[in-house]
Enzyme design. Structure first.
Site, PDB file in Angstrom:
ATOM      1  N   ALA A  67       0.842  -1.189   0.000  1.00  0.00           N
ATOM      2  CA  ALA A  67       0.000   0.000   0.000  1.00  0.00           C
ATOM      3  C   ALA A  67       0.882   1.247   0.000  1.00  0.00           C
ATOM      4  O   ALA A  67       2.064   1.198   0.321  1.00  0.00           O
ATOM      5  CB  ALA A  67      -0.913   0.002   1.217  1.00  0.00           C
ATOM      6  N   GLY A 110      -0.547  -4.962   0.615  1.00  0.00           N
ATOM      7  CA  GLY A 110      -1.774  -4.783  -0.145  1.00  0.00           C
ATOM      8  C   GLY A 110      -1.709  -5.414  -1.520  1.00  0.00           C
ATOM      9  O   GLY A 110      -2.729  -5.865  -2.055  1.00  0.00           O
ATOM     10  N   GLU A 113      -2.593  -8.910  -0.992  1.00  0.00           N
ATOM     11  CA  GLU A 113      -4.040  -9.025  -0.768  1.00  0.00           C
ATOM     12  C   GLU A 113      -4.812  -8.928  -2.084  1.00  0.00           C
ATOM     13  O   GLU A 113      -5.789  -9.656  -2.297  1.00  0.00           O
ATOM     14  CB  GLU A 113      -4.505  -7.953   0.216  1.00  0.00           C
ATOM     15  CG  GLU A 113      -4.015  -8.227   1.632  1.00  0.00           C
ATOM     16  CD  GLU A 113      -4.394  -7.149   2.621  1.00  0.00           C
ATOM     17  OE1 GLU A 113      -5.070  -7.463   3.615  1.00  0.00           O
ATOM     18  OE2 GLU A 113      -4.016  -5.978   2.388  1.00  0.00           O
ATOM     19  N   GLU A 133       3.434  -5.855   7.059  1.00  0.00           N
ATOM     20  CA  GLU A 133       2.708  -4.875   7.868  1.00  0.00           C
ATOM     21  C   GLU A 133       3.119  -4.876   9.335  1.00  0.00           C
ATOM     22  O   GLU A 133       3.165  -3.818   9.973  1.00  0.00           O
ATOM     23  CB  GLU A 133       1.189  -5.120   7.757  1.00  0.00           C
ATOM     24  CG  GLU A 133       0.567  -4.653   6.461  1.00  0.00           C
ATOM     25  CD  GLU A 133       0.581  -5.734   5.386  1.00  0.00           C
ATOM     26  OE1 GLU A 133      -0.204  -5.636   4.431  1.00  0.00           O
ATOM     27  OE2 GLU A 133       1.378  -6.682   5.510  1.00  0.00           O
TER      28      GLU A 133
END
Length: 259
Positions: A67, A110, A113, A133
């Site tokens: 992200a 991300g 994901e 993360e």
């Protein structure tokens, strides 16, 4: 047909819709606007009857390296709650056509994901996976802890999520995260080859198989089998079922119409 958008590119290869993450200068780091564009493109392809399969890939050196930290750095809990940070992510699960992820370089946070939101994953041999993360004082929030655990089990998921360590394409294949690993230079062509093969199949069968497999992750075995049986019966109302069986009996190639 090519349509350039701000942070992604979309293109068509006959019946295959292709979405390319296009922020190579930041290794395709995902921000809110980019995710919204990805979901909009997926939904547009999903509505297009001439598109049978979708591919998500990344430009440059990575699929997606996580992200966009700059976007999140100064956010507070209330900011995230009011914005409803993951609304667009939830819409990916409603896409009815199959999505293939072509993974290379970095597939982190991300980006991982997003990959786990796809139906089939293919990877280049030098791809690196991970959920970093925990090292940032946060955790996955777009399904990482849930999808990874369902896919590879409690022990392996805890290992990668709690250490934040990276692992290789070979390890990802051994865990069942990716279905195939190819030399990096062959990844895109092999992905197109698989997408074209699926696109030739009857669209209703493909759609209901995807639905049934996803239900397997949500329902008990008995409930899942009832869902499977319902879809099996439903396909006997389709023209493609009649055509497929007649073609098999007559030893010719079926001419599927998606009806």
């Amino acid at each position: 047909m090519v349509n350039n958008e701000t942070m992604i590119k979309t293109a068509r290869d006959n019946a295959v819709g292709i979405i390319t993450l296009n922020r190579p200068e930041v290794l395709n780091a995902l921000n809110i606007k980019m995710v919204a564009e990805i979901v909009f493109a997926l939904e547009r392809f999903d509505r297009d009857e001439t598109v049978k399969v979708m591919v998500i890939q990344g430009a440059g050196r990575a699929f997606a390296a996580g992200a966009d930290i700059d976007e999140m750095l100064d956010k507070g809990s209330i900011d995230l709650e009011l914005h409803n940070q993951f609304t667009d992510w939830d819409r990916i699960a409603k896409i009815k056509k199959p999505i293939i992820g072509a993974l290379h370089g970095f597939v982190l946070g991300g980006g991982f994901e997003l990959a786990l939101s796809c139906d089939i994953l293919l990877a280049g041999q030098n791809t690196e996976f991970g959920f970093p993360e925990v090292g940032l004082g946060i955790m996955p929030g777009a399904g990482g802890t849930q999808r990874l655990t369902k896919l590879i089990g409690h022990q392996r998921a805890m290992k990668w999520l709690l250490t934040g360590a990276r692992f290789s394409a070979a390890e990802a294949m051994n865990c069942g995260i990716v279905s195939s690993v190819f030399p990096d230079e062959l990844l895109k062509e092999e992905t197109k080859k698989m997408a074209r093969a699926i696109a030739e199949k009857p669209a209703l069968s493909v759609r209901l198989i995807k639905e049934s497999v996803h239900k397997a992750n949500e329902l008990s075995l008995f409930e899942g089998m009832q869902q499977e049986r319902k879809n099996f019966y439903l396909l006997f109302s389709s023209e493609d079922q009649k055509e497929g069986m007649r073609a098999f009996k007559e030893r010719r190639k079926a001419d599927f119409k998606g009806r």
